[in-house]
Design a protein around this motif. Structure first.
Motif, PDB file in Angstrom:
ATOM      1  N   MET A 120       0.834  -1.203   0.000  1.00  0.00           N
ATOM      2  CA  MET A 120       0.000   0.000   0.000  1.00  0.00           C
ATOM      3  C   MET A 120       0.871   1.257   0.000  1.00  0.00           C
ATOM      4  O   MET A 120       1.934   1.283   0.581  1.00  0.00           O
ATOM      5  CB  MET A 120      -0.890   0.029   1.247  1.00  0.00           C
ATOM      6  N   THR A 169       0.608   6.792   3.841  1.00  0.00           N
ATOM      7  CA  THR A 169      -0.458   7.717   4.229  1.00  0.00           C
ATOM      8  C   THR A 169      -0.009   9.148   3.953  1.00  0.00           C
ATOM      9  O   THR A 169       1.120   9.532   4.252  1.00  0.00           O
ATOM     10  CB  THR A 169      -0.773   7.568   5.741  1.00  0.00           C
ATOM     11  N   ASP A 229      -7.611   7.359   3.336  1.00  0.00           N
ATOM     12  CA  ASP A 229      -7.003   6.066   3.636  1.00  0.00           C
ATOM     13  C   ASP A 229      -7.994   4.921   3.395  1.00  0.00           C
ATOM     14  O   ASP A 229      -7.632   3.864   2.873  1.00  0.00           O
ATOM     15  CB  ASP A 229      -6.504   6.016   5.080  1.00  0.00           C
ATOM     16  N   LYS A 270      -8.320   4.503  -0.368  1.00  0.00           N
ATOM     17  CA  LYS A 270      -7.114   3.879  -0.934  1.00  0.00           C
ATOM     18  C   LYS A 270      -7.114   2.375  -0.691  1.00  0.00           C
ATOM     19  O   LYS A 270      -6.761   1.592  -1.577  1.00  0.00           O
ATOM     20  CB  LYS A 270      -5.865   4.516  -0.319  1.00  0.00           C
ATOM     21  N   ASP A 271      -7.508   1.977   0.500  1.00  0.00           N
ATOM     22  CA  ASP A 271      -7.537   0.560   0.842  1.00  0.00           C
ATOM     23  C   ASP A 271      -8.518  -0.190  -0.065  1.00  0.00           C
ATOM     24  O   ASP A 271      -8.211  -1.277  -0.579  1.00  0.00           O
ATOM     25  CB  ASP A 271      -7.941   0.391   2.307  1.00  0.00           C
ATOM     26  N   HIS A 302      -7.210  -0.312  -3.698  1.00  0.00           N
ATOM     27  CA  HIS A 302      -6.124  -1.307  -3.749  1.00  0.00           C
ATOM     28  C   HIS A 302      -6.701  -2.706  -3.947  1.00  0.00           C
ATOM     29  O   HIS A 302      -6.221  -3.486  -4.790  1.00  0.00           O
ATOM     30  CB  HIS A 302      -5.316  -1.229  -2.448  1.00  0.00           C
ATOM     31  N   ALA A 362      -3.011   9.977  -4.973  1.00  0.00           N
ATOM     32  CA  ALA A 362      -3.078   9.018  -3.865  1.00  0.00           C
ATOM     33  C   ALA A 362      -3.937   7.821  -4.265  1.00  0.00           C
ATOM     34  O   ALA A 362      -3.604   6.665  -3.964  1.00  0.00           O
ATOM     35  CB  ALA A 362      -3.657   9.694  -2.627  1.00  0.00           C
ATOM     36  N   ALA A 363      -5.033   8.111  -4.970  1.00  0.00           N
ATOM     37  CA  ALA A 363      -5.938   7.043  -5.415  1.00  0.00           C
ATOM     38  C   ALA A 363      -5.266   6.140  -6.454  1.00  0.00           C
ATOM     39  O   ALA A 363      -5.324   4.911  -6.360  1.00  0.00           O
ATOM     40  CB  ALA A 363      -7.213   7.657  -5.989  1.00  0.00           C
ATOM     41  N   ASP A 389      -2.066   5.775  -6.999  1.00  0.00           N
ATOM     42  CA  ASP A 389      -0.924   5.066  -6.401  1.00  0.00           C
ATOM     43  C   ASP A 389      -1.402   3.786  -5.705  1.00  0.00           C
ATOM     44  O   ASP A 389      -0.735   2.747  -5.753  1.00  0.00           O
ATOM     45  CB  ASP A 389      -0.191   5.953  -5.390  1.00  0.00           C
ATOM     46  N   ALA A 390      -2.573   3.888  -5.047  1.00  0.00           N
ATOM     47  CA  ALA A 390      -3.146   2.711  -4.377  1.00  0.00           C
ATOM     48  C   ALA A 390      -3.531   1.654  -5.410  1.00  0.00           C
ATOM     49  O   ALA A 390      -3.346   0.452  -5.196  1.00  0.00           O
ATOM     50  CB  ALA A 390      -4.371   3.125  -3.560  1.00  0.00           C
TER      51      ALA A 390
END
Length: 258
Positions: free
Chosen positions: A1, A4, A52, A55-56, A59, A217-218, A220-221
């Motif tokens: 992941m 943060t 977060d 993103k999880d 992923h 960020a999105a 990258d996840a």
């Protein structure tokens, strides 16, 4: 992941700036920290927590081999989203949302097939047999379809989720996703209703820096999820010969016992 994102990073990117207080949606109250000079300030601690969570989930979607469709047609977002979603090998809509994109997906796929037909015609020589006027018409049609649908030409099935920048502007996309039960991830500003959004990321959806840090960020996840999937496949491929050898050994042992 992916790591943060710190509150300071979001602050530097201006993610905390909301809309004028008179334009707010009361349902965004839980995500608002305060009011300053007639503008609502978003609580970045809540933004970090929600980001977060998103993103999880992204992923996991990517690791399962499914697609996330990115939607951002506003001027300050389209180039950023096209670049980042493209780098993550995800489909995106950055021109006009084609009505029925989801609810009439079969028709959209037909339009994509038209593009593929023109490409085949150019390869096999049929294109050259057309008159000058017909070639011009075909080229115009192909260019128009490419502009509106080019980024989704490889999307052979419905997306597993949508990631939207500005749910007020992209209300048609939101409506279609809700009708079909497709999960929605979104940057939600203080003037929008977060109630219909599955993964709310309270954030400034007007500034390019804010859009970039959240969308990056999105994606990258998603990239991390794709990498995980790739490693698992590689591991499975390597273990196949070993499993076959083990089976042969067991079979041979059984024959000897008999």
């Amino acid at each position: 992941m992916a790591n943060t994102i710190e509150v300071k990073d979001l602050l530097d990117a201006g993610v905390h700036f909301g809309h004028l207080t008179r334009k707010w949606d009361p349902n965004m109250a839980p995500y608002i920290y305060m009011e300053r000079n007639g503008i609502h300030i978003i609580n970045l601690y809540k933004t970090t927590a929600k980001l977060d969570e998103a993103k999880d989930a992204l992923h996991k979607i990517a690791a399962s081999g499914r697609k996330v469709l990115f939607v951002a047609t506003k001027k300050q977002a389209k180039d950023i989203v096209a670049q980042l979603a493209g780098d993550a090998n995800m489909p995106y809509i950055t021109e006009r949302w084609p009505g029925g994109m989801l609810t009439n997906f079969v028709t959209i796929r037909k339009a994509v097939k038209k593009m593929a037909l023109v490409d085949r015609m150019k390869k096999d020589g049929r294109y050259e047999t057309l008159s000058k006027k017909e070639r011009l018409q075909v080229d115009r049609m192909r260019a128009k379809l490419e502009k509106n649908l080019g980024s989704i030409s490889d999307m052979t099935r419905m997306p597993a989720a949508l990631f939207i920048v500005d749910t007020v502007r992209e209300h048609i996309a939101v409506k279609e996703a809700l009708k079909l039960g497709i999960p929605i991830f979104a940057m939600v500003d203080t003037n929008a209703n977060p109630r219909d959004i599955d993964f709310v990321i309270p954030s400034n959806d007007d500034a390019s820096k804010s859009i970039e840090i959240v969308v990056k960020a999105a994606t990258d996840a998603i990239k991390a999820g794709l990498e995980e999937r790739k490693n698992e496949k590689s591991s499975d491929d390597q273990s196949k010969p070993e499993k076959k050898a083990a089976k042969k050994k067991v079979a041979a042992s059984s024959e000897e016992e008999e």
